[in-house]
Write an enzyme that holds these catalytic residues in place. Structure first.
Site, PDB file in Angstrom:
ATOM      1  N   HIS A 226       0.467  -0.991   0.068  1.00 19.53           N
ATOM      2  CA  HIS A 226       0.056   0.127  -0.029  1.00 19.53           C
ATOM      3  C   HIS A 226       0.924   1.482  -0.517  1.00 19.53           C
ATOM      4  CE1 HIS A 226      -2.871  -2.784   2.831  1.00 19.53           C
ATOM      5  NE2 HIS A 226      -2.846  -2.833   1.360  1.00 19.53           N
TER       6      HIS A 226
ATOM      7  N   LYS B 123       5.448   6.443   6.938  1.00 21.90           N
ATOM      8  CA  LYS B 123       4.913   5.948   7.698  1.00 21.90           C
ATOM      9  C   LYS B 123       5.884   5.716   8.711  1.00 21.90           C
ATOM     10  CE  LYS B 123       1.692   3.578   4.786  1.00 21.90           C
ATOM     11  NZ  LYS B 123       1.282   2.971   4.017  1.00 21.90           N
TER      12      LYS B 123
ATOM     13  N   TYR C  87       1.438   2.269  13.821  1.00 21.79           N
ATOM     14  CA  TYR C  87       1.826   3.389  12.366  1.00 21.79           C
ATOM     15  C   TYR C  87       1.149   4.803  12.078  1.00 21.79           C
ATOM     16  CZ  TYR C  87      -1.669   1.950   8.651  1.00 21.79           C
ATOM     17  OH  TYR C  87      -2.418   1.901   7.721  1.00 21.79           O
TER      18      TYR C  87
ATOM     19  N   ASP D  76      -6.565  -6.154  -1.598  1.00 21.45           N
ATOM     20  CA  ASP D  76      -5.268  -6.733  -1.593  1.00 21.45           C
ATOM     21  C   ASP D  76      -5.251  -7.766  -3.253  1.00 21.45           C
ATOM     22  OD1 ASP D  76      -3.951  -4.455  -1.039  1.00 21.45           O
ATOM     23  OD2 ASP D  76      -3.806  -5.614   1.083  1.00 21.45           O
TER      24      ASP D  76
END
Length: 194
Positions: free
Chosen positions: A57, A67, A127, A165
């Site tokens: 991603h 991130k 995250y 996904d």
């Protein structure tokens, strides 16, 4: 030579008979270690089954995101893939096992796709992101793209994926909106300890 854009971070832990304490993010201390970031959102996921795979991603501009990833419970195989146009390491990846036990974090900067596979049941991942989620900029790449060839640690046939996904595009047809900044992806070395 400049540092690799993807960085392994190991915050200090201070322990006693009760357990330990760790400062997992401190803007001033991270900046002093060369990581000048502004985070605006925290995300937290729970994956119940071993082999859950989330990724690869990223968000496109104007909502691209840095991130800072850590594992709160369990263990993950965490991956960052270089998708910066013109990079000599385009399509290459680095990985690290992050766990609640080791306390390490992976800084995945803008211009990299991110994904992870859970290695233990009931794994929790948190995250920080430097930009807000935007549905129109949400994007990804195929987790098992042969041109990227990530060596996932568990049987790929048993990977547990979201519907999204399962349908991500390949790197080959991807027109990257990210520019190479002169820093090639390097193998993860010693962790920064801010």
């Amino acid at each position: 030579m400049s540092a690799s854009p993807v960085q392994l971070v190991r915050p200090k832990r201070f322990g006693d008979s009760r357990g330990w304490f760790s400062e997992t993010w401190n803007k001033e201390r991270f900046a002093a270690a060369g990581l000048k970031l502004e985070f605006v959102q925290d995300n937290h996921s729970l994956s119940g089954q071993v082999g859950t795979l989330r990724g690869l991603h990223f968000q496109t501009p104007p909502f691209a995101q840095d991130k800072l990833v850590r594992c709160l419970r369990g263990k993950i195989f965490d991956v960052a893939v270089d998708i910066r146009k013109g990079s000599p390491t385009y399509g290459q990846w680095v990985s690290r096992v992050l766990s609640a036990e080791n306390g390490e974090q992976l800084l995945v900067p803008i211009g990299f796709a991110h994904g992870f596979m859970t290695l233990e049941p009931d794994t929790e991942v948190a995250y920080k992101t430097s930009n807000y989620y935007d549905r129109n900029c949400d994007s990804g790449l195929m987790w098992n793209d042969p041109d990227i060839a990530i060596a996932w640690p568990l049987d790929a046939a048993a990977a547990i994926l979201s519907e999204k996904d399962q349908k991500q595009p390949s790197l080959r047809g991807f027109d990257s909106p990210f520019a190479y900044d002169g820093r090639p992806l390097l193998p993860l070395g010693d962790a920064l300890v801010p």
